[in-house]
Design a protein around this motif. Structure first.
Motif, PDB file in Angstrom:
ATOM      1  N   THR A 295     114.537  20.073  42.107  1.00 35.00           N
ATOM      2  CA  THR A 295     115.122  20.667  41.097  1.00 35.00           C
ATOM      3  C   THR A 295     114.066  21.038  39.937  1.00 35.00           C
ATOM      4  N   PHE A 296     113.231  21.872  39.414  1.00 34.82           N
ATOM      5  CA  PHE A 296     111.965  21.756  39.172  1.00 34.82           C
ATOM      6  C   PHE A 296     111.886  23.635  38.063  1.00 34.82           C
ATOM      7  N   VAL A 297     111.020  23.157  37.114  1.00 33.80           N
ATOM      8  CA  VAL A 297     110.956  24.275  36.105  1.00 33.80           C
ATOM      9  C   VAL A 297     110.508  25.673  36.584  1.00 33.80           C
ATOM     10  N   ARG A 298     110.364  26.105  36.688  1.00 38.14           N
ATOM     11  CA  ARG A 298     109.725  27.282  37.489  1.00 38.14           C
ATOM     12  C   ARG A 298     108.300  28.336  36.157  1.00 38.14           C
ATOM     13  N   PRO A 299     107.532  28.590  36.558  1.00 38.97           N
ATOM     14  CA  PRO A 299     106.984  28.782  35.988  1.00 38.97           C
ATOM     15  C   PRO A 299     107.391  29.873  34.570  1.00 38.97           C
ATOM     16  N   ARG A 300     106.792  30.369  33.900  1.00 36.48           N
ATOM     17  CA  ARG A 300     107.407  31.564  32.545  1.00 36.48           C
ATOM     18  C   ARG A 300     107.590  32.940  32.933  1.00 36.48           C
ATOM     19  N   ALA A 301     106.633  32.891  33.895  1.00 35.35           N
ATOM     20  CA  ALA A 301     106.287  34.459  34.585  1.00 35.35           C
ATOM     21  C   ALA A 301     108.297  34.750  34.899  1.00 35.35           C
ATOM     22  N   HIS A 302     109.147  33.691  35.345  1.00 37.85           N
ATOM     23  CA  HIS A 302     109.893  33.930  35.558  1.00 37.85           C
ATOM     24  C   HIS A 302     111.155  34.098  35.472  1.00 37.85           C
ATOM     25  N   TRP A 303     110.768  33.452  34.168  1.00 38.76           N
ATOM     26  CA  TRP A 303     112.308  33.089  33.617  1.00 38.76           C
ATOM     27  C   TRP A 303     112.716  34.904  32.967  1.00 38.76           C
ATOM     28  N   ASN A 304     114.074  35.117  32.849  1.00 37.60           N
ATOM     29  CA  ASN A 304     114.388  36.137  32.439  1.00 37.60           C
ATOM     30  C   ASN A 304     114.878  36.210  30.899  1.00 37.60           C
ATOM     31  N   LEU A 305     113.826  36.294  30.337  1.00 31.69           N
ATOM     32  CA  LEU A 305     113.899  36.095  28.107  1.00 31.69           C
ATOM     33  C   LEU A 305     114.137  37.607  28.167  1.00 31.69           C
ATOM     34  N   LEU A 306     115.312  38.523  29.402  1.00 31.29           N
ATOM     35  CA  LEU A 306     115.883  39.014  28.136  1.00 31.29           C
ATOM     36  C   LEU A 306     117.198  39.132  28.163  1.00 31.29           C
ATOM     37  N   ASP A 307     117.500  37.508  28.757  1.00 26.39           N
ATOM     38  CA  ASP A 307     118.889  37.497  29.062  1.00 26.39           C
ATOM     39  C   ASP A 307     119.482  36.852  27.333  1.00 26.39           C
ATOM     40  N   PRO A 308     120.315  37.354  27.288  1.00 28.35           N
ATOM     41  CA  PRO A 308     120.878  36.952  26.064  1.00 28.35           C
ATOM     42  C   PRO A 308     121.274  35.495  25.715  1.00 28.35           C
ATOM     43  N   ASP A 309     121.262  34.488  26.451  1.00 26.44           N
ATOM     44  CA  ASP A 309     121.288  33.539  26.401  1.00 26.44           C
ATOM     45  C   ASP A 309     120.466  32.504  26.716  1.00 26.44           C
ATOM     46  N   VAL A 310     118.887  33.125  27.298  1.00 23.42           N
ATOM     47  CA  VAL A 310     118.056  32.686  27.086  1.00 23.42           C
ATOM     48  C   VAL A 310     117.196  32.872  25.827  1.00 23.42           C
ATOM     49  N   LEU A 311     117.421  33.910  24.896  1.00 27.43           N
ATOM     50  CA  LEU A 311     116.760  34.097  23.388  1.00 27.43           C
ATOM     51  C   LEU A 311     117.502  33.445  22.446  1.00 27.43           C
ATOM     52  N   ARG A 312     119.192  33.562  22.958  1.00 31.33           N
ATOM     53  CA  ARG A 312     119.578  32.499  22.236  1.00 31.33           C
ATOM     54  C   ARG A 312     119.533  30.881  22.095  1.00 31.33           C
ATOM     55  N   TRP A 313     118.902  30.758  23.524  1.00 35.66           N
ATOM     56  CA  TRP A 313     118.551  29.065  23.842  1.00 35.66           C
ATOM     57  C   TRP A 313     117.005  28.989  23.031  1.00 35.66           C
ATOM     58  N   ARG A 314     115.994  30.399  23.291  1.00 38.29           N
ATOM     59  CA  ARG A 314     115.599  29.896  22.383  1.00 38.29           C
ATOM     60  C   ARG A 314     115.168  29.637  21.454  1.00 38.29           C
ATOM     61  N   LEU A 315     116.285  30.552  20.697  1.00 34.69           N
ATOM     62  CA  LEU A 315     116.536  30.582  18.574  1.00 34.69           C
ATOM     63  C   LEU A 315     116.439  28.870  18.615  1.00 34.69           C
TER      64      LEU A 315
END
Length: 241
Positions: A69-89
């Motif tokens: 299991t590995f971290v994908r390149p940032r270009a593949h992250w769903n940055l508009l996903d509400p959970d991803v936004l909240r986790w970033r904050l």
């Protein structure tokens, strides 16, 4: 928005993994040591894998034979996903400056979306929409805590998007909510916070009067003031020598 942390051990594991990943602990391409994580988090390997599936669905990680299991390149992250936004904050405490870029990005998205939404709302609103917006304004004026003020502010902007009667625009609330809640809690907890009701009332009046030009312009003014308020609140929170 439902927090994963409220969903028991599975949800708490998802939250813990996501915040560490989005906080930069694991760089792009890093392979995760599942055995070590299982012991550290004190969960079963099955529970850990199920939690990683949630992150995989949001584009954050992937799993391959012989690589793990590995971290994908940032270009593949769903940055508009509400959970991803909240986790970033959540990965950076408010006021430390690490979330400034995300707040800027969210502010720019809002500046593009919400004035246009205010214009459409002025053209398409119905009595029910006006009632929702009025109720949010009343709650804003009565708010006795930063949490209540943030909730009322969010309700107003959510109601404005709904008043466009455009399903895709209405769903933008999921993106806007993530940043607006954090921003409002910071601003309304600050001595720099002003009264948010008059500018929101002006937008509502324009929408009520079906004045699309005024609704759009007033929303731009409101968002510009919101950006200035956030800058002042962040400055007050930032440690000084």
């Amino acid at each position: 928005m439902t927090r994963y942390a409220s969903r028991g051990v599975h949800g708490q594991t998802v939250e813990a993994l996501a915040r560490r990943l989005l906080g930069g602990e694991w760089p792009e391409g890093a392979t995760l040591d599942l055995v070590a994580l299982q012991a550290e988090l004190d969960v079963s390997l099955t529970a850990l894998r199920e939690s990683l599936k949630v992150l995989a669905a949001k584009g954050l990680v992937d799993a391959r034979q012989r690589r793990g299991t590995f971290v994908r390149p940032r270009a593949h992250w769903n940055l508009l996903d509400p959970d991803v936004l909240r986790w970033r904050l959540a990965a950076t405490p408010a006021g430390e400056g690490g979330d400034a870029a995300l707040h800027r990005d969210l502010g720019e998205v809002r500046a593009i979306v919400e004035p246009a939404a205010a214009r459409l709302a002025a053209e398409r609103r119905d009595p029910d929409d006006l009632a929702v917006l009025e109720e949010a304004l009343v709650a804003m004026g009565r708010a006795a805590s930063p949490t209540e003020a943030a909730a009322a502010d969010l309700a107003f902007h959510r109601g404005l998007l709904a008043a466009t009667h455009n399903e895709l625009l209405a769903r933008m609330e999921l993106v806007i909510e993530s940043g607006l809640e954090r921003r409002d809690l910071l601003v309304h907890s600050s001595a720099a916070a002003g009264d948010p009701v008059p500018q929101h009332r002006a937008v509502l009046t324009a929408v009520r009067e079906r004045d699309a030009d005024a609704a759009e312009a007033l929303m731009r003014t409101l968002l510009a003031q919101a950006a200035r308020d956030l800058d002042r609140a962040s400055e007050q929170q930032r440690p000084h020598d």
